[in-house]
Design an enzyme around this catalytic site. Sequence first.
Site, short mmCIF file in Angstrom:
data_model
loop_
_atom_site.label_atom_id
_atom_site.label_comp_id
_atom_site.label_asym_id
_atom_site.label_seq_id
_atom_site.Cartn_x
_atom_site.Cartn_y
_atom_site.Cartn_z
N GLY A 165 0.82 -1.21 0.00
CA GLY A 165 0.00 0.00 0.00
C GLY A 165 0.84 1.26 0.00
N ILE A 166 1.64 1.44 -1.06
CA ILE A 166 2.56 2.58 -1.15
C ILE A 166 1.81 3.90 -1.03
CG2 ILE A 166 4.21 3.76 -2.64
CD1 ILE A 166 5.25 1.14 -1.59
N GLY A 167 0.60 3.95 -1.60
CA GLY A 167 -0.19 5.18 -1.57
C GLY A 167 -0.65 5.56 -0.18
N ASP A 168 -0.61 4.61 0.75
CA ASP A 168 -0.88 4.88 2.16
C ASP A 168 0.40 5.04 2.97
OD1 ASP A 168 -3.79 4.75 2.47
OD2 ASP A 168 -3.61 2.67 1.88
N MET A 169 1.35 4.14 2.76
CA MET A 169 2.48 4.03 3.65
C MET A 169 3.52 5.13 3.46
SD MET A 169 2.67 -0.10 3.35
CE MET A 169 4.03 -0.41 4.48
#
Length: 404
Positions: A165-169
């Site tokens: 979840g790059i867009g979160d992390m």
Amino acid sequence: MKVVDLTQMLAGPYCTMILADLGADVIKVEPPNGDMVRELGPFAVDDDQRWFGGYFQSVNRNKRSVALDLKRPEGREALLAITDTADVVVENYRSGVMDRLGIGYELLAERNPRLVYAAIRGFGDERTGRSPYRQWPAFDVVAQAIGGLVGINGPPGQPTKAGPGIGDMFPAVLAAVGILAALRSAERTGRGQFVDVAMSDAVLALCERVVYQYSYGGVIAAPEGNGHPMLCPFDVFPARDGWVAIAAHRDHFWAELCARIDRPELAADARYATNPARVAHRNEVEEIITSWTRERSRAEIVEVMGGVVPCGAVNDAESLSRDPHFAARDMLVTLDQPGSSGGYAVVGSPIKLTGDPVDTFRRAPLLGEDARDVLREVGFDDLHIDELRSSGTLTAAPFDRRGV
């Protein structure tokens, strides 16, 4: 440092987990039914209670939990009592939600001028830049797409979301950095401030190469598989039992690679001697390496290349658990699981400090498990706490850490 965590799902909890791992007292204030991630699992086979599963455990360790109904005046008053003594508030609601609840930044800052207030939203907060998308909901895949990552990831012609979840992390990590900077400022000035990280902005920052490629050279980056448009060899190559990453784009690494595959003459060949030349002959370079790697196992390749040519086996979850590097670095930690007889591994902290080692990990809290302790700390007596529980404003946990 006392952090009030008003976040759910992944971005906000990951940010506050970083702070908790570093020693902050993180109080997770959840809605009456809890963070929705509590229900998502995966759950231990023998866990028939299902208070939370692996997802929640992984990003909510080292925190305390209070469950309040913030739509009730008594719930808001309890939250205000907690934030009045806090250093940081973190939330990831959509823009305007906290203001409508009567607990927005300006009110909290008026009561507690030193407070650092951080928001992680899909498209940011109008206090720092009024995006036309500010009211749009966003999740990881949306942030990855709009921020440019999906457009350059994956095989040619097939834009692909990154697995984690790059867009979160990544926004979470940047928010933690912003919080720490704002705390340093508050130490000097006595005034906190609003810290705003948009998920879409963070993904764009992660994809910084696409901007200068376009502004300097007019190139619109597109998916190119596992390679790099300006470096060669810099890719993932097939082995007999899986895949191995090799990055020998610097000329001396290329010379070492050629020697170790018994092709030393290639290092002096004008077609391959420099990185620009290898980029121009990428297909030939990749075939040379592939013809050698596909006949060998990952372990054999790493044994030949390791320590001299930058390389690494492509791990899966099972091989990660056996990798001596991660064992030596304490990157897999085991936490107790309520409702289960066993402990289960989650990822440890990659931040290593010699003076204040990050080596204490407590399991994630049950819903409302720490309510009594937290409210006592801000001046509530047991009678008041019991009244909040009986009214439904405060969710009662199955038990709290003291068995009360």
